[in-house]
Write an enzyme that holds these catalytic residues in place. Structure first.
Site, PDB file in Angstrom:
ATOM      1  N   LYS A 120       0.968 -60.383  -7.329  1.00 18.41           N
ATOM      2  CA  LYS A 120       2.170 -59.554  -7.163  1.00 18.41           C
ATOM      3  C   LYS A 120       2.033 -58.272  -7.971  1.00 18.41           C
ATOM      4  CE  LYS A 120       5.153 -61.103 -10.941  1.00 18.41           C
ATOM      5  NZ  LYS A 120       5.006 -62.434 -11.502  1.00 18.41           N
ATOM      6  N   ASP A 148       5.019 -71.949 -14.526  1.00 12.36           N
ATOM      7  CA  ASP A 148       5.112 -70.788 -15.413  1.00 12.36           C
ATOM      8  C   ASP A 148       5.722 -71.216 -16.738  1.00 12.36           C
ATOM      9  OD1 ASP A 148       4.723 -68.165 -16.120  1.00 12.36           O
ATOM     10  OD2 ASP A 148       6.069 -67.325 -14.610  1.00 12.36           O
ATOM     11  N   ALA A 167      14.728 -65.247 -12.047  1.00 16.23           N
ATOM     12  CA  ALA A 167      14.199 -66.051 -10.932  1.00 16.23           C
ATOM     13  C   ALA A 167      13.743 -65.222  -9.742  1.00 16.23           C
ATOM     14  CB  ALA A 167      15.211 -67.107 -10.469  1.00 16.23           C
ATOM     15  N   GLY A 168      13.719 -63.906  -9.889  1.00 15.83           N
ATOM     16  CA  GLY A 168      13.259 -63.051  -8.792  1.00 15.83           C
ATOM     17  C   GLY A 168      11.796 -63.286  -8.461  1.00 15.83           C
ATOM     18  N   HIS A 219       5.565 -67.143 -25.107  1.00  7.16           N
ATOM     19  CA  HIS A 219       5.267 -66.336 -23.924  1.00  7.16           C
ATOM     20  C   HIS A 219       3.853 -65.763 -24.003  1.00  7.16           C
ATOM     21  CE1 HIS A 219       6.199 -64.293 -20.272  1.00  7.16           C
ATOM     22  NE2 HIS A 219       6.107 -63.089 -20.797  1.00  7.16           N
ATOM     23  N   ASP A 229       1.552 -65.437 -11.075  1.00 10.22           N
ATOM     24  CA  ASP A 229       0.923 -64.132 -11.296  1.00 10.22           C
ATOM     25  C   ASP A 229      -0.435 -64.337 -11.950  1.00 10.22           C
ATOM     26  OD1 ASP A 229       1.338 -64.360 -14.187  1.00 10.22           O
ATOM     27  OD2 ASP A 229       3.436 -63.872 -13.767  1.00 10.22           O
TER      28      ASP A 229
END
Length: 209
Positions: free
Chosen positions: A90, A116, A122-123, A22, A67
């Site tokens: 966002k 990503d 999944a929002g 990540h 993002d």
């Protein structure tokens, strides 16, 4: 992350082979060698097969970073696909909840590929896809991410979203009866197998990137 790195070392690991951390800085938390593989070559192969350049004008496609933090990852992916780049701006109000504010880049009438490293609830992904269509005027939206955590309402959100297809890797197993027909899973075992072969033979893994 540093605690987990120490635990793996204490458990006896002398080398780590992983994919799409990540945050790339996590490599530095280990006191043992880390080989950090990338998942995008598999996605590049998949989308070039799905949308070959001899049949589709890649000027009509845009890779989208969901993002600002994922821009570098998305830019590298877009370069390999010979597609343009856009960004969804966002603002996250609290954990796992975000509000899409704006679309940076030209996506009007184009096919977008959101890229990503992982999909959790999944929002963010579904909000970004909605913004691309409603705010940016995108023709259709696909998505791909290495790790499909898919927790909580993720499957329902994907089913109810404007997303045409969500492509993930099998770094995390899907449920036996996946509750979404929109999700496609790609196998990364060949990449890891080649990496292990290179490491075992003492040769470079650079060709895997």
């Amino acid at each position: 992350a540093k605690l987990v790195a120490n635990m793996l070392t204490a458990a006896g690991a002398d080398r780590v082979l992983t994919m799409d951390l990540h945050a790339a800085q996590i490599q530095g938390f280990f006191d043992i060698p880390v080989d950090h593989l990338l998942g995008n070559p598999t996605f590049v192969e998949y989308f070039l097969e799905k949308f070959p350049e001899d049949k589709y004008d890649h000027n009509d496609f845009v890779v989208v970073s969901p993002d600002v933090g994922s821009v570098a990852r998305a830019r590298a992916f877009a370069g390999k696909l010979h597609m343009g780049l856009a960004i969804v701006d966002k603002r996250r109000q609290k954990a796992n909840v975000c509000e899409v504010m704006n679309v940076i880049g030209d996506v009007k009438g184009k096919t977008c590929i959101l890229y990503d490293d992982m999909i959790d609830t999944a929002g963010s992904l579904c909000n970004a896809a909605q913004a691309l269509v409603e705010v940016g005027g995108a023709k259709e939206v696909y998505a791909c991410a290495t790790h499909g955590v898919l927790s909580g309402p993720a499957f329902q959100r994907i089913n109810d979203s404007v997303l045409k297809e969500v492509v993930i890797h099998n770094t995390i197993p899907l449920p036996e009866n996946c509750p979404s027909d929109k999700i496609k899973q790609l196998d990364v075992a060949p990449i890891f197998a080649r990496a292990i072969s290179h490491i075992h033979g003492g040769t470079s893994i650079a060709d895997l990137f």
